[in-house]
Design a protein around this motif. Structure first.
Motif, PDB file in Angstrom:
ATOM      1  N   GLU A   6       0.899  -1.258  -0.055  1.00 30.86           N
ATOM      2  CA  GLU A   6       0.162  -0.020  -0.061  1.00 30.86           C
ATOM      3  C   GLU A   6       0.767   1.356  -0.040  1.00 30.86           C
ATOM      4  OE1 GLU A   6      -3.377   0.123   2.691  1.00 30.86           O
ATOM      5  OE2 GLU A   6      -4.153  -1.612   1.953  1.00 30.86           O
ATOM      6  N   LEU A   7       0.621   2.169  -0.918  1.00 31.06           N
ATOM      7  CA  LEU A   7       1.312   3.153  -1.155  1.00 31.06           C
ATOM      8  C   LEU A   7       0.494   4.661  -0.674  1.00 31.06           C
ATOM      9  CD1 LEU A   7       4.185   3.730  -2.527  1.00 31.06           C
ATOM     10  CD2 LEU A   7       2.898   4.446  -4.472  1.00 31.06           C
ATOM     11  N   ALA A   8       1.246   5.503   0.050  1.00 29.63           N
ATOM     12  CA  ALA A   8       0.902   6.628   0.518  1.00 29.63           C
ATOM     13  C   ALA A   8       0.471   7.648  -0.785  1.00 29.63           C
ATOM     14  CB  ALA A   8       1.617   7.406   1.439  1.00 29.63           C
ATOM     15  N   ALA A   9      -0.148   8.863  -0.555  1.00 26.04           N
ATOM     16  CA  ALA A   9      -0.325   9.547  -1.879  1.00 26.04           C
ATOM     17  C   ALA A   9       0.940   9.974  -2.639  1.00 26.04           C
ATOM     18  CB  ALA A   9      -1.110  10.959  -1.226  1.00 26.04           C
ATOM     19  N   HIS A  10       0.951  10.124  -3.472  1.00 23.45           N
ATOM     20  CA  HIS A  10       2.165  10.484  -4.467  1.00 23.45           C
ATOM     21  C   HIS A  10       1.876  11.160  -5.698  1.00 23.45           C
ATOM     22  CE1 HIS A  10       0.609   6.605  -6.013  1.00 23.45           C
ATOM     23  NE2 HIS A  10       0.960   6.634  -6.955  1.00 23.45           N
ATOM     24  N   GLU A  11       2.911  11.768  -6.431  1.00 24.61           N
ATOM     25  CA  GLU A  11       2.844  12.328  -7.665  1.00 24.61           C
ATOM     26  C   GLU A  11       2.393  11.364  -8.730  1.00 24.61           C
ATOM     27  OE1 GLU A  11       2.705  15.674  -8.696  1.00 24.61           O
ATOM     28  OE2 GLU A  11       2.314  16.031  -6.566  1.00 24.61           O
ATOM     29  N   VAL A  12       1.565  11.785  -9.506  1.00 23.69           N
ATOM     30  CA  VAL A  12       1.387  10.841 -10.641  1.00 23.69           C
ATOM     31  C   VAL A  12       1.997  11.447 -11.739  1.00 23.69           C
ATOM     32  CG1 VAL A  12      -0.414   9.858 -12.029  1.00 23.69           C
ATOM     33  CG2 VAL A  12      -1.020  10.241  -9.524  1.00 23.69           C
ATOM     34  N   GLY A  13       3.004  10.550 -12.501  1.00 25.04           N
ATOM     35  CA  GLY A  13       3.776  10.891 -13.606  1.00 25.04           C
ATOM     36  C   GLY A  13       3.135  10.120 -14.793  1.00 25.04           C
ATOM     37  N   PHE A  14       3.629  10.864 -15.972  1.00 23.65           N
ATOM     38  CA  PHE A  14       3.230  10.325 -17.222  1.00 23.65           C
ATOM     39  C   PHE A  14       4.163  10.384 -18.339  1.00 23.65           C
ATOM     40  CE2 PHE A  14      -0.311  12.662 -15.362  1.00 23.65           C
ATOM     41  CZ  PHE A  14      -1.374  11.665 -15.604  1.00 23.65           C
ATOM     42  N   SER A  15       4.089   9.047 -18.994  1.00 22.99           N
ATOM     43  CA  SER A  15       5.263   8.701 -20.116  1.00 22.99           C
ATOM     44  C   SER A  15       4.910   9.306 -21.299  1.00 22.99           C
ATOM     45  CB  SER A  15       5.394   7.104 -20.127  1.00 22.99           C
ATOM     46  OG  SER A  15       4.056   6.704 -20.687  1.00 22.99           O
ATOM     47  N   TRP A  16       5.617   9.285 -22.405  1.00 20.39           N
ATOM     48  CA  TRP A  16       5.333   9.792 -23.699  1.00 20.39           C
ATOM     49  C   TRP A  16       4.082   9.267 -24.211  1.00 20.39           C
ATOM     50  CZ3 TRP A  16       4.947   7.271 -28.232  1.00 20.39           C
ATOM     51  CH2 TRP A  16       4.651   8.162 -29.477  1.00 20.39           C
ATOM     52  N   LEU A  17       3.843   7.767 -23.886  1.00 16.67           N
ATOM     53  CA  LEU A  17       2.910   6.810 -24.486  1.00 16.67           C
ATOM     54  C   LEU A  17       1.601   7.268 -23.890  1.00 16.67           C
ATOM     55  CD1 LEU A  17       1.819   4.529 -26.368  1.00 16.67           C
ATOM     56  CD2 LEU A  17       2.461   3.186 -24.353  1.00 16.67           C
ATOM     57  N   GLY A  18       1.626   7.521 -22.785  1.00 13.20           N
ATOM     58  CA  GLY A  18       0.518   8.266 -21.807  1.00 13.20           C
ATOM     59  C   GLY A  18      -0.046   9.367 -22.215  1.00 13.20           C
ATOM     60  N   ARG A  19       0.868  10.412 -22.416  1.00 13.99           N
ATOM     61  CA  ARG A  19       0.335  11.603 -23.022  1.00 13.99           C
ATOM     62  C   ARG A  19      -0.198  11.584 -24.249  1.00 13.99           C
ATOM     63  NH1 ARG A  19       1.370  15.353 -19.286  1.00 13.99           N
ATOM     64  NH2 ARG A  19       3.267  14.929 -17.886  1.00 13.99           N
ATOM     65  N   LYS A  20       0.496  10.942 -25.295  1.00 17.45           N
ATOM     66  CA  LYS A  20       0.075  10.679 -26.497  1.00 17.45           C
ATOM     67  C   LYS A  20      -1.182   9.669 -26.596  1.00 17.45           C
ATOM     68  CE  LYS A  20       0.537  10.504 -31.012  1.00 17.45           C
ATOM     69  NZ  LYS A  20       0.209  11.928 -31.715  1.00 17.45           N
TER      70      LYS A  20
END
Length: 192
Positions: free
Chosen positions: A72-86
Motif C-alpha cells: 500500500e502506497l501513500a499519496a504520491h505524484e502521478v507521472g506520465f510517459s510519452w505513450l500515456g500523454r500521446k
C-alpha cells in the motif's frame, strides 16, 4: 497531481458521466437512440457500444493490475510517459479531430437496444469500484496493456486517464447524436 486528488477527480467525472447517460440518454425512445446524424456518424447506442467494448477490455486490465498482493502506497505524484500523454491527447474531449477506430471496436451499422445503455452504466459502477481499490496503489506502475497493441503497457494512472477521457469524448458525441435526432423530429413536425 497527487494520487488522492487524481482518483477523486476521476470519481467525480465518472459519476457525472453516469448521471448524464442515465438522465439524458437512457429515457430516449429506441428510434432516437439508433438515429445516425450522418451516414458515417454513430448513433447514441453505437457510441455507447464502442465504450462498452473498450470497458470490457480496460476494466478487466485495471482489475488485474489492482489485484494480488501489493504494497500500500501513500499519496504520491502521478507521472506520465510519452505513450500515456500521446494516448490521452488522442482521445481527450477537447480534441475534436476524428479518429479512426480499430475494426473490432467499431459498432457502426448495428441496431442496438437499451441493454447497451444498461451495460454502460454497469461498467461505470465497476470503474468506480476499481478507483476505490486504486487509492493506495502505485499509479506510476506500468501494468495495463494497450488494447490495440498489447505488448505496450500504460501506467495505471495513465490508463485511468485514457479510459475516462475516452468516455467523456464519446458521451459528448452521443449527446450530439441525440440532439440531432430530436432536431430532426422537430423539423419533421414543422413540415407536416
Amino acid at each position: 497531481m497527487l494520487s488522492t486528488a487524481f482518483i477523486a477527480q476521476f470519481e467525480a467525472q465518472i459519476q457525472e458521466l453516469s448521471a448524464t447517460v442515465a438522465q439524458q440518454l437512457q429515457p430516449l425512445p429506441s428510434h432516437q437512440l439508433n438515429y445516425k446524424p450522418t451516414p458515417t456518424g454513430w448513433s447514441v447506442l453505437e457510441c455507447l457500444e464502442h465504450l462498452n467494448r473498450y470497458s470490457r477490455f480496460y476494466n478487466a486490465e485495471l482489475a488485474q493490475a489492482l489485484s494480488g498482493r501489493r504494497a500500500e502506497l501513500a499519496a504520491h505524484e502521478v507521472g506520465f510517459s510519452w505513450l500515456g500523454r500521446k494516448s490521452y491527447d488522442t482521445v481527450k474531449p477537447e480534441n475534436r479531430k476524428p479518429q479512426k477506430t480499430i475494426k473490432h471496436m467499431n459498432p457502426a451499422g448495428s441496431q442496438f437496444t437499451l441493454a447497451v445503455v444498461e451495460e454502460f452504466l454497469r461498467h461505470q459502477a465497476q470503474l468506480l469500484e476499481l478507483l476505490a481499490a486504486a487509492r493506495t496503489a502505485d499509479l506510476n506502475r506500468k501494468a495495463v496493456r494497450v488494447e490495440f497493441f498489447r505488448l505496450l503497457k500504460l501506467r495505471l494512472g495513465e490508463a485511468m486517464l485514457f479510459v475516462v477521457a475516452h468516455e467523456q469524448r464519446h458521451v459528448q458525441q452521443a449527446l450530439r447524436a441525440a440532439q440531432a435526432a430530436q432536431n430532426r423530429e422537430k423539423e419533421a413536425l414543422l413540415v407536416v
